[in-house]
Write a protein that holds these residues in place. Sequence first.
Motif, short mmCIF file in Angstrom:
data_model
loop_
_atom_site.label_atom_id
_atom_site.label_comp_id
_atom_site.label_asym_id
_atom_site.label_seq_id
_atom_site.Cartn_x
_atom_site.Cartn_y
_atom_site.Cartn_z
N LYS A 97 26.78 46.41 31.33
CA LYS A 97 25.68 45.91 32.15
C LYS A 97 25.94 46.15 33.63
CE LYS A 97 24.51 42.21 28.87
NZ LYS A 97 24.57 40.74 28.63
N SER A 133 23.54 47.90 36.35
CA SER A 133 22.93 47.08 37.40
C SER A 133 23.93 46.07 37.94
CB SER A 133 21.68 46.36 36.85
OG SER A 133 21.16 45.49 37.81
N GLU A 165 23.51 43.87 39.98
CA GLU A 165 22.86 42.58 40.19
C GLU A 165 23.10 41.61 39.03
OE1 GLU A 165 20.16 45.60 42.34
OE2 GLU A 165 21.38 45.51 40.52
N VAL A 166 23.57 42.11 37.90
CA VAL A 166 23.83 41.25 36.75
C VAL A 166 24.87 40.18 37.09
CG1 VAL A 166 25.69 42.63 35.73
CG2 VAL A 166 24.22 41.25 34.25
N LEU A 184 15.14 44.08 42.51
CA LEU A 184 15.27 43.75 41.10
C LEU A 184 14.13 44.38 40.29
CD1 LEU A 184 16.13 39.92 41.26
CD2 LEU A 184 17.73 41.82 40.96
N SER A 185 14.44 44.72 39.04
CA SER A 185 13.38 45.15 38.13
C SER A 185 12.54 43.92 37.76
CB SER A 185 13.98 45.77 36.87
OG SER A 185 14.67 44.77 36.13
N SER A 230 11.92 42.70 34.82
CA SER A 230 12.62 41.87 33.83
C SER A 230 13.74 41.06 34.49
CB SER A 230 13.19 42.74 32.71
OG SER A 230 14.13 43.66 33.21
N GLU A 231 14.44 41.66 35.45
CA GLU A 231 15.50 40.93 36.15
C GLU A 231 14.94 39.79 36.97
OE1 GLU A 231 19.01 44.24 36.96
OE2 GLU A 231 17.23 44.26 38.22
N LYS A 232 13.81 40.01 37.61
CA LYS A 232 13.18 38.94 38.40
C LYS A 232 12.93 37.71 37.54
CE LYS A 232 11.00 41.93 41.86
NZ LYS A 232 9.76 42.52 42.38
N ASN A 282 14.30 37.11 34.40
CA ASN A 282 15.54 36.62 33.81
C ASN A 282 16.32 35.74 34.79
OD1 ASN A 282 15.15 37.89 31.36
ND2 ASN A 282 16.33 39.71 31.91
N PHE A 283 16.36 36.16 36.04
CA PHE A 283 17.05 35.39 37.06
C PHE A 283 16.30 34.09 37.35
CE2 PHE A 283 19.35 39.22 39.23
CZ PHE A 283 19.89 39.57 38.00
#
Length: 298
Positions: free
Chosen positions: A141, A145, A147-148, A238-239, A241-243, A245-246
């Motif tokens: 991961k 990214s 950012e994970v 962020l993608s 999905s990341e936005k 998920n975070f």
Amino acid sequence: MPLVSICIPAYNHTHYLQCTLQSIFSQSFTDFEVVITDDSPSAIVKELVDSFQPDSRIRYYKNEVTLGSPENWNQCISKATGEYIKIMHHDDWFSTVDSLKLFVDAIEDFQTSFVFSNANVVFANSEKNGFHFPGESNLQKLAKSPEVLFLGNFIGAPSMTLYRKNTNLKFDKKLKWLVDVDFYISYLLKKNGFYHINENLMTIVTDADHTVTSISYNNAATEIFENFYLYHKLYPRLSVSEKFNFAVFLLHLIHRFKVSNIKEIRTAGYQGKIPFAFKLLLSLKKIKASFKNLTSSS
């Protein structure tokens, strides 16, 4: 110039610092300097450092005013002259005499800018010992990214890293709890690539009363402010999905502190912008709760 600058931003505590310095000067790899910036109000650190003199590899600086963490980290790094930076906090030390050699071998053999190792973990207030290491899925991961790391710092403490100095990045002085996470993300986005050394090259102390981690953990003002601050900082890159998920991660965070709305987030200390993804999920959560109450009462 030395190849490696070992940077020790020191403050007051010398119980472990003596072990740190002994482990440094026992290393088989010797092309290094030790830069110490002392934030202590007393002379206790200076007295310990003097006992290791006259080793010319030590460069000691007393801060004229107390800088605090992480400004003292930045101050220490600014004094470094080596190609590689090895931060070592005053309560961490090398696990073996070849630890520094293995760090240097990894960063040069794999032609990367950032390497990190596993660590032995010593619990200061108990007899427990443990290990810190990332899982293989986390490494995969991280490669996709950086950012994970917002969801969990599986790299570990700065003492577990070695990186090339050729960057102007600094540790964000607004942060304490997530300052290393923010730096790792920024560095890896700027200097693509990393290598993980699957050996316990460092020993780190945790659970000590004096550490920033112990002081910050379960502190609503610190955790809520820093997580929302970093989320806002990362948000533009962020993608989708990341936005979201975070944002889910942040919902769990505020639930832990029994915070349920934006007003209470402000009361906890964060005054910055609340990104749209979090606002949307918070609204949906309220709608779901209202619907559940409505159906249960009918």
